[in-house]
Design an enzyme around this catalytic site. Structure first.
Site, PDB file in Angstrom:
ATOM      1  N   ASP A 103      65.855  28.878 -26.103  1.00  0.00           N
ATOM      2  CA  ASP A 103      65.281  27.723 -25.165  1.00  0.00           C
ATOM      3  C   ASP A 103      66.510  26.794 -24.679  1.00  0.00           C
ATOM      4  O   ASP A 103      67.243  26.480 -25.801  1.00  0.00           O
ATOM      5  CB  ASP A 103      64.384  26.966 -26.340  1.00  0.00           C
ATOM      6  N   ASP A 204      63.979  24.670 -19.988  1.00  0.00           N
ATOM      7  CA  ASP A 204      63.072  23.400 -20.145  1.00  0.00           C
ATOM      8  C   ASP A 204      62.974  22.540 -19.014  1.00  0.00           C
ATOM      9  O   ASP A 204      64.009  22.120 -18.433  1.00  0.00           O
ATOM     10  CB  ASP A 204      63.535  22.585 -21.443  1.00  0.00           C
ATOM     11  N   GLU A 260      60.201  26.249 -17.660  1.00  0.00           N
ATOM     12  CA  GLU A 260      58.997  25.474 -17.510  1.00  0.00           C
ATOM     13  C   GLU A 260      58.874  24.311 -16.508  1.00  0.00           C
ATOM     14  O   GLU A 260      60.061  23.882 -16.270  1.00  0.00           O
ATOM     15  CB  GLU A 260      59.072  24.583 -18.820  1.00  0.00           C
ATOM     16  N   HIS A 336      54.463  25.104 -28.338  1.00  0.00           N
ATOM     17  CA  HIS A 336      54.699  24.297 -29.066  1.00  0.00           C
ATOM     18  C   HIS A 336      54.565  22.893 -28.745  1.00  0.00           C
ATOM     19  O   HIS A 336      54.500  21.842 -29.507  1.00  0.00           O
ATOM     20  CB  HIS A 336      56.322  24.256 -29.563  1.00  0.00           C
ATOM     21  N   ASP A 337      53.938  22.892 -27.249  1.00  0.00           N
ATOM     22  CA  ASP A 337      53.649  21.270 -26.858  1.00  0.00           C
ATOM     23  C   ASP A 337      52.053  21.353 -26.484  1.00  0.00           C
ATOM     24  O   ASP A 337      51.745  20.399 -26.041  1.00  0.00           O
ATOM     25  CB  ASP A 337      54.371  21.197 -25.163  1.00  0.00           C
TER      26      ASP A 337
END
Length: 565
Positions: A103, A204, A260, A336-337
């Site tokens: 990530d 990200d 993302e 995770h979000d």
């Protein structure tokens, strides 16, 4: 792919398993997951059948945003282990045939990163232009943008009398991608990891790296304290930067890359993830994640209502059809979000948790794209249902509570806690539930975030020995994806006449050799449907042991297969 019937890339037939390191497995008895803990569980991940492990950030970080504030891109967070630990993890994963995707956060760094430490020393510093600094305007911030975690997107620096931009926390200053030297530093770092054997990157908020010219004010909704900085998404040079990154990094290595991309639409996704592979392999889009947001713009995502099926399936259809043969989808229900899928889209009651978790899995894994499984999703793990603000660790959740309850008084405390129980990111971050041992076998020390008490009923040890478990069902779905080309390259179509059906989601996947009919009941009611398979079809997979044809039982989901020609 699609109409062009070209050979699938390896990442198009892959399944990705996301590991949130802090919550996966503690190996050194400190209550926090770590790299050696992940290594100790690689056999479990391999047995699941997936191909790639996506690791949330493991770099050096002060931990303001759980590792998404990176202070050194080429060092490991000591709380998670050492570089030697990481190399052992990578080596064992490769030995098992698993790939590792890192990530990577390059829209911003930590304010403790050496680049920013240097940048804020003076306006003449060599790293000053690595970040976005601006003079005050009429004694205030340069524009009205609000930060994602509440508050303004600008912080004043007394030493140099300028503001710096941070679309997230003040401790996460945004990098200035207009600076070619800064971009080259990022590419050099990515090549450094790739040369060490890393197999890919999840990028990200990559759609935010190019800011609009002049940094204009954003639209301000009634009652909001700050303007919406959403106009930052898909900026004027983002595709130029990603093409450059592709040439400098991706073309030199055989990587899997996913961006993302907040604010992405079909038009931009066709650029980010086109099948020419000159930017990224695929993107995470968020439209289906926002369908249950509050109707009051000032409350944003905070609500507790369930997504309407018609809205959900029509949105998924838009992306399946819009990218077919031109670009590539990523498929996910949670990460995770996001809150736990079975609590959000299904039914996490004792009566229907297993059925609805399997239904959601089947619907997603039969679509075209690369599926992402978030740790514990394959067990049917549920939301945490915390009852006090003190139980939460997520910065976004805590800030939202104080802003909406204490500052703006838009909702009362009990209502906001209900919203947090439904939507908080901490729902996904409770420790992985391995067994009935203390804290679900995650740690023998008090965890950094409390374990969900239902680990005694929902855990990997129990499901590994149950052929009817959610885990067993995920294994079969992964096997089918690896086996059947139609899941990778088949054309998608919603069954005509079902588009407005509020209970049933039905679609087909078809290539030259095979056709699949997917039928799913989104409710806890018995439904009679007119969707029926051809006479030459066979039942391929179902979350019930028998088939009652047009009668769909609560959360029933099944796939029929027929051979063409």
């Amino acid at each position: 792919m699609g109409e062009r019937d070209s050979k699938a890339q390896w990442w198009q037939k892959s399944v990705v398993y996301q590991v949130y390191p802090r919550s996966f497995q503690d190996s050194n008895h400190d209550g926090m997951g770590d790299l050696n803990g992940i290594t100790s569980r690689l056999d479990y991940i391999k047995d699941l059948g997936v191909d790639v492990i996506w690791l949330n950030p493991v770099y050096a970080s002060p931990g303001v945003d759980n590792g998404y504030d990176i202070s050194d891109y080429q060092a490991i967070n000591p709380e998670l282990g050492s570089m030697a630990d990481f190399e052992r993890l990578l080596a064992k994963a490769h030995q098992l045939g698993l790939k590792i995707m890192m990530d990577l956060v390059v829209n911003h760094t930590s304010d403790q990163h050496n680049w920013f430490v240097e940048s804020r020393k003076s306006t003449e510093n060599a790293h000053r232009d690595y970040y976005i600094w601006r003079d005050p305007v009429d004694g205030h911030a340069p524009n009205n943008w609000g930060a994602a975690f509440s508050g303004p997107a600008w912080t004043y620096d007394e030493a140099t009398k300028q503001y710096y931009l941070h679309l997230f926390a003040p401790e996460q200053p945004d990098l200035n991608w207009e600076n070619s030297e800064m971009r080259q530093s990022v590419y050099d770092m990515m090549n450094w990891w790739s040369d060490r054997g890393v197999d890919g990157f999840r990028m990200d908020v990559i759609s935010l790296i190019s800011k609009p010219a002049g940094l204009p004010d954003g639209p301000k909704s009634e009652g909001a304290m700050y303007g919406n900085s959403g106009l930052v998404s898909n900026g004027p040079h983002v595709h130029e930067y990603l093409k450059e990154m592709n040439q400098q990094v991706m073309k030199k290595h055989d990587l899997i890359t996913v961006g993302e991309t907040p604010g992405v639409d079909i038009e931009n996704a066709l650029k980010y993830s086109n099948l020419n592979n000159d930017e990224l392999n695929m993107v995470f889009q968020f439209e289906h994640m926002g369908l249950d947001s509050n109707t009051n713009p000032a409350l944003g995502k905070w609500d507790s209502r369930k997504t309407n099926l018609v809205d959900l399936k029509n949105n998924l259809t838009k992306w399946q059809v819009g990218l077919y043969g031109k670009a590539w989808n990523s498929l996910y229900w949670n990460n995770h979000d996001q809150p736990r899928a079975v609590s959000r889209f299904g039914d996490d009651s004792e009566a229907y948790r297993v059925r609805s978790a399997k239904m959601l899995a089947l619907v997603l894994h039969m679509l075209q794209g690369t599926p992402y499984i978030y740790e514990g999703e394959e067990l049917g793990m549920t939301n945490a249902n915390f009852n006090s603000l003190s139980d939460y660790r997520d910065l976004e959740s805590i800030n939202a509570y104080h802003e909406l309850v204490d500052d703006e008084q838009l909702v009362d405390g009990d209502t906001m806690l209900a919203y947090l129980r439904f939507h908080s990111r901490d729902n996904a971050r409770t420790p992985m539930q391995w067994s009935t041992e203390a804290n679900g076998g995650f740690s023998d020390h008090e965890p950094w975030l409390a374990a969900n008490p239902n680990y005694k009923e929902i855990n990997a040890a129990a499901e590994l020995n149950d052929d009817h478990s959610v885990l067993a069902f995920y294994k079969e779905l992964i096997r089918l994806r690896h086996t059947l080309d139609v899941i990778t390259d088949g054309r998608y179509e919603q069954v005509p006449g079902t588009e407005q059906n509020e209970s049933v989601y039905a679609y087909t996947r078809t290539n030259a050799q095979q056709s699949l009919l997917v039928v799913a009941n989104y409710t806890d009611q018995i439904i009679q449907t007119e969707v029926t398979p051809d006479s030459n079809s066979n039942l391929l997979i179902s979350n019930y042991d028998d088939d009652r044809g047009s009668e769909l039982r609560p959360f029933e989901a099944k796939v029929y297969s027929s051979i063409i020609g």
